[in-house]
Design an enzyme around this catalytic site. Structure first.
Site, mmCIF file in Angstrom:
data_model
loop_
_atom_site.group_PDB
_atom_site.id
_atom_site.type_symbol
_atom_site.label_atom_id
_atom_site.label_comp_id
_atom_site.label_asym_id
_atom_site.label_seq_id
_atom_site.Cartn_x
_atom_site.Cartn_y
_atom_site.Cartn_z
ATOM 1 N N LYS A 77 0.547 -1.240 0.000
ATOM 2 C CA LYS A 77 0.197 0.074 -0.057
ATOM 3 C C LYS A 77 1.102 1.422 0.102
ATOM 4 O O LYS A 77 0.198 2.156 -0.280
ATOM 5 C CB LYS A 77 -0.777 -0.063 1.360
ATOM 6 C CG LYS A 77 -0.325 0.202 2.731
ATOM 7 C CD LYS A 77 -1.598 1.097 3.361
ATOM 8 C CE LYS A 77 -1.210 1.257 4.877
ATOM 9 N NZ LYS A 77 -0.364 0.299 5.889
ATOM 10 N N HIS A 206 1.640 -4.095 14.697
ATOM 11 C CA HIS A 206 2.282 -2.664 13.951
ATOM 12 C C HIS A 206 2.455 -1.492 14.671
ATOM 13 O O HIS A 206 1.334 -1.007 16.281
ATOM 14 C CB HIS A 206 1.013 -2.018 12.495
ATOM 15 C CG HIS A 206 2.457 -1.578 12.080
ATOM 16 N ND1 HIS A 206 2.528 -0.299 12.468
ATOM 17 C CD2 HIS A 206 2.248 -1.416 10.407
ATOM 18 C CE1 HIS A 206 2.772 0.267 11.010
ATOM 19 N NE2 HIS A 206 2.956 -0.559 10.045
ATOM 20 N N GLU A 280 7.034 -5.941 8.139
ATOM 21 C CA GLU A 280 6.032 -5.516 6.412
ATOM 22 C C GLU A 280 6.886 -3.814 7.036
ATOM 23 O O GLU A 280 5.669 -3.434 7.030
ATOM 24 C CB GLU A 280 4.895 -5.401 7.576
ATOM 25 C CG GLU A 280 4.347 -7.141 7.617
ATOM 26 C CD GLU A 280 2.965 -7.168 8.047
ATOM 27 O OE1 GLU A 280 2.368 -5.927 8.599
ATOM 28 O OE2 GLU A 280 2.430 -7.965 8.229
ATOM 29 N N PRO A 281 8.237 -3.473 6.634
ATOM 30 C CA PRO A 281 8.112 -2.169 6.296
ATOM 31 C C PRO A 281 7.811 -2.226 5.103
ATOM 32 O O PRO A 281 7.539 -2.650 3.968
ATOM 33 C CB PRO A 281 9.604 -2.062 6.639
ATOM 34 C CG PRO A 281 10.096 -3.402 5.327
ATOM 35 C CD PRO A 281 9.042 -5.030 6.001
ATOM 36 N N ASP A 360 -9.422 24.164 -5.316
ATOM 37 C CA ASP A 360 -9.267 24.389 -3.559
ATOM 38 C C ASP A 360 -8.018 25.229 -2.975
ATOM 39 O O ASP A 360 -6.938 24.846 -3.285
ATOM 40 C CB ASP A 360 -9.046 22.951 -3.150
ATOM 41 C CG ASP A 360 -10.001 22.920 -1.900
ATOM 42 O OD1 ASP A 360 -9.941 23.562 -1.478
ATOM 43 O OD2 ASP A 360 -10.292 21.340 -1.661
HETATM 44 C C1 LIG Z 1 0.765 0.174 6.478
HETATM 45 C C2 LIG Z 1 1.159 -0.871 6.934
HETATM 46 C C3 LIG Z 1 2.367 -1.403 7.017
HETATM 47 C C4 LIG Z 1 3.576 -0.833 6.366
HETATM 48 O O1 LIG Z 1 3.938 0.218 7.898
HETATM 49 P P1 LIG Z 1 4.572 1.283 6.736
HETATM 50 O O2 LIG Z 1 4.962 1.987 8.715
HETATM 51 O O3 LIG Z 1 4.894 2.214 5.988
HETATM 52 O O4 LIG Z 1 6.346 0.553 7.411
HETATM 53 C C5 LIG Z 1 2.762 -2.489 7.238
HETATM 54 N N1 LIG Z 1 2.060 -3.520 7.696
HETATM 55 C C6 LIG Z 1 0.706 -3.703 7.839
HETATM 56 C C7 LIG Z 1 -0.793 -3.805 8.458
HETATM 57 C C8 LIG Z 1 0.040 -1.726 7.568
HETATM 58 O O5 LIG Z 1 -1.220 -1.572 7.648
#
Ligand SMILES: *Cc1c(COP(=O)(O)O)cnc(C)c1O
Length: 414
Positions: A77, A206, A280-281, A360
């Site tokens: 994302k 997280h 999950e960076p 805007d």
């Molecule tokens: C957004 C998200 C991430 C990434 O987070 P960062 O702060 O960009 O490293 C990892 N895991 C989950 C579940 C997320 O929602």
């Protein structure tokens, strides 16, 4: 993984990169490259990104050196640019996907489904069914309803219980208000999964995106250990996966965060043999490799104040100012008005406002920014624009963020 000649070769052959032009850059050559693009496209002054694949390889190296035990699953994302995703895949990263479309885009790179975690604790049933159909067999949950949906549609899926981190680490974007089981919810949720016949193989958390306080990792890893113990007390099969999520920034806190993680793993999981650690960076890998070049399309002078309009803004790449609570910065590139000295070294500066292109007033990118006198058709260059930028931009007022092109370069990682 990383920036060896072998990885350079892997990157050049990666889906999303293969067949595209990748320009080799010498140190400090980025501004020259941006100028060459500007001069070669005099007729088109659309904004564009430059992605430095060498910088990405450097970050992967840095991650591997600092946290060799924690396999990264890049959070799609944050920036789903195809060349960037392809590069991460070629460098051996796994992927954190939150939706069917994100899984599709990662599978399209030729990545096998066992390198994907469906890390959204609350998924639509149709997306769970899709995950089952393509063999994505690891996901997270933090509610009874999710257990029920997974039992119904993907009972072979392994689960991580997402717990709420005790401390949001001073995060720019805390996630605790939305996700994560509270301490008293862990036991009933594990029991619910157990009676549904689902395998809970570990814990995830997280601490919040853009965290500044590394102690949050330590407290969350301690809370994860408590959840491991709860599972053992319930007589469940031993948990074996710890997912430490995202929240990492490339500089300057990364070394501190990595030390905090390592120390906490040692104190809480030191005697846990066969533990798999994943992370999950998103921001860590995506932020610094992308530079955005925007064109000045309008100007107004009010006394000493200079006001400029550029062709990307709050509804486009700079939505990060609103949603990601980011601060952006920019440097001038006076390719049109000052070709002899385009970076305007030594020039007198004025307090300047920079507006985005939509009608805007909220679409204001910077105020009180010191800039030299610039003219329409000059450029402004924004560094570190890869995290939560184009990914969340819109089409508002006809300014289409997803149409912004990305040029690829490769600088030698230092
Ligand atoms: C957004 C998200 C991430 C990434 O987070 P960062 O702060 O960009 O490293 C990892 N895991 C989950 C579940 C997320 O929602």
């Amino acid at each position: 993984m990383g920036s060896s000649p072998k990885s350079l070769q892997a990157i050049m052959g990666a889906p999303g990169v293969r067949g595209k032009r990748v320009t080799a850059l010498s140190k400090g050559g980025l501004i020259d490259f941006i100028q060459s693009i500007v001069f070669s496209k005099q007729d088109s002054r659309e904004p564009f990104y430059v992605l430095d694949l060498g910088a990405v390889a450097g970050l992967v190296d840095r991650w591997t050196r600092a946290l060799p035990m924690a396999r990264p699953y890049y959070a799609v994302k944050c920036n789903p640019d195809p060349a960037f995703l392809g590069t991460m895949a070629a460098l051996g990263s796994g992927f954190d996907c939150a939706s069917r479309a994100e899984i599709e885009s990662v599978l399209a790179l030729g990545v096998s489904p066992d390198r994907i975690i469906f890390a959204n604790p609350c998924k639509a049933e149709s997306h769970i069914r899709y995950g089952a159909s393509v063999g994505v067999n690891l996901t997270t949950f933090d509610s009874r309803d999710e257990v029920e949906k997974i039992r119904k549609w993907h009972p072979k899926c392994a689960l991580l219980i997402r717990i709420k981190a005790p401390d949001d680490g001073g995060a720019r974007c805390p996630l605790g208000p939305k996700y994560g089981a509270l301490p008293e919810e862990v036991k009933p949720l594990l029991q619910a999964a157990q009676s549904a016949g689902l395998a809970v193989v570990g814990v995830s958390f997280h601490i919040g995106s853009g965290a500044t306080n590394s102690r949050a990792y330590q407290r969350a890893i301690a809370a994860a250990k408590t959840a491991f113990e709860t599972a053992t007390r319930l007589g469940m099969p031993r948990m074996r996966v710890l997912n430490i999520g995202g929240g990492f920034t490339a500089d300057p806190q990364f070394n501190e965060a990595a030390s905090a993680v390592k120390a906490a793993l040692k104190s809480y999981f030191g005697n846990e043999s066969g533990l798999t650690v994943m992370a999950e960076p998103g921001r860590f890998f995506a932020e610094s490799g992308f530079t955005l070049a925007t064109n000045i399309i309008g100007k107004r002078v009010r006394g000493e104040l200079r006001e400029y309009w550029i062709n990307d803004g709050i509804y486009g790449s700079m939505n990060c100012i609103l949603y990601d609570h980011a601060t952006v910065t920019c440097t001038p590139l006076a390719c049109t008005s000052n070709r002899a000295n385009p970076t305007c070294k030594g020039a007198r500066t004025f307090s300047s406002t920079i507006f985005g292109p939509t009608c805007d007033a909220l679409d204001t990118v910077l105020t009180g920014h010191q800039l030299p006198e610039l003219q329409v058709n000059d450029w402004l260059v924004f560094p570190n624009m890869g995290a939560y930028t184009a990914a969340a931009g819109s089409n508002f007022n006809g300014f289409n963020t997803s149409a912004i092109l990305t040029h690829l370069v490769y600088s030698n990682p230092s």
